[in-house]
Structure formats: structure tokens, C-alpha cells
Design an enzyme around this catalytic site. Structure first.
Site, mmCIF file in Angstrom:
data_model
loop_
_atom_site.group_PDB
_atom_site.id
_atom_site.type_symbol
_atom_site.label_atom_id
_atom_site.label_comp_id
_atom_site.label_asym_id
_atom_site.label_seq_id
_atom_site.Cartn_x
_atom_site.Cartn_y
_atom_site.Cartn_z
ATOM 1 N N ARG A 72 2.963 8.092 3.529
ATOM 2 C CA ARG A 72 2.936 8.311 2.079
ATOM 3 C C ARG A 72 2.611 9.765 1.751
ATOM 4 N NH1 ARG A 72 -1.248 4.909 -0.312
ATOM 5 N NH2 ARG A 72 -2.193 5.219 1.705
ATOM 6 N N ASN A 107 1.929 1.568 -0.631
ATOM 7 C CA ASN A 107 1.910 0.529 0.390
ATOM 8 C C ASN A 107 2.149 -0.823 -0.269
ATOM 9 O OD1 ASN A 107 1.374 2.222 2.542
ATOM 10 N ND2 ASN A 107 -0.826 1.863 2.506
#
Length: 102
Positions: free
Chosen positions: A31, A49
Site C-alpha cells: 500500500r 487492505n
């Protein structure tokens, strides 16, 4: 069957892209890496997520910039291991600012 990874048409018009990234992409800096690439490309959105182990990338910006982000993910240089990316494209909503990790 049309390629669901490529947006229809060409040019530099704005789009909203959602990409579900499957593979070993949680807990490996994916990320953060995605956020860095997105900001370099001038995109706004998020990388989040998901409970099932995927990462959902939502990005708005120029069509070419969104495609460039996907191309970088496909290049195999991101943290972890990307197995599959499922992408959809829609008109931009204009409700995103910055690029955040969730």
C-alpha cells in the site's frame, strides 16, 4: 471478450479506476509503494487492505496515469507478489483528495 484492464478509448480524460489486487500484498509495504507511485503520477485515491487478503486501489486522475499505475503493478517490482489484478473503470466522482493508505 474486451480487456477489462484497459479503459475504453484513449486520450487523457479523467477516470476513476478500481483495482482489486490479489496475491501476497498485505503486510509487505504494498500500500505504501502504491501510494508513492500514485502520487508521482498525480493520482488521488486510496489503497485499502480487504478482509480476504486483497488490496483495493481506488484512483482518480488522467486515464494514462491510472494505466501507468497498473503497468507498474504488473511489472513485478512492487513489494510482495501480485497474482491477479481485476480492474473496472468509471467516470470520476471528484470526491477524493490526496492518496491514503487504509
Amino acid at each position: 471478450m474486451p480487456d477489462q484492464r484497459s479503459p475504453e478509448g484513449s486520450g487523457s480524460d479523467a477516470v476513476r479506476m478500481r483495482a482489486w489486487v490479489h496475491g501476497y500484498v498485505q503486510g509487505v509495504g504494498f500500500r505504501w509503494w502504491t501510494r508513492s507511485r500514485a502520487l508521482e503520477l498525480g493520482l488521488v485515491g486510496s489503497a485499502a487492505n480487504q478482509r480476504d487478503g486483497r488490496v483495493l486501489i481506488t484512483a482518480e486522475g488522467e486515464r494514462a496515469a491510472c494505466q501507468a499505475l497498473l503497468d507498474q503493478i504488473d511489472a513485478g517490482k512492487s513489494p510482495g507478489q501480485v497474482d491477479t489484478v481485476v480492474t473496472d473503470w468509471e467516470p470520476p466522482r471528484g470526491d477524493l483528495t490526496g492518496f491514503v493508505e487504509r
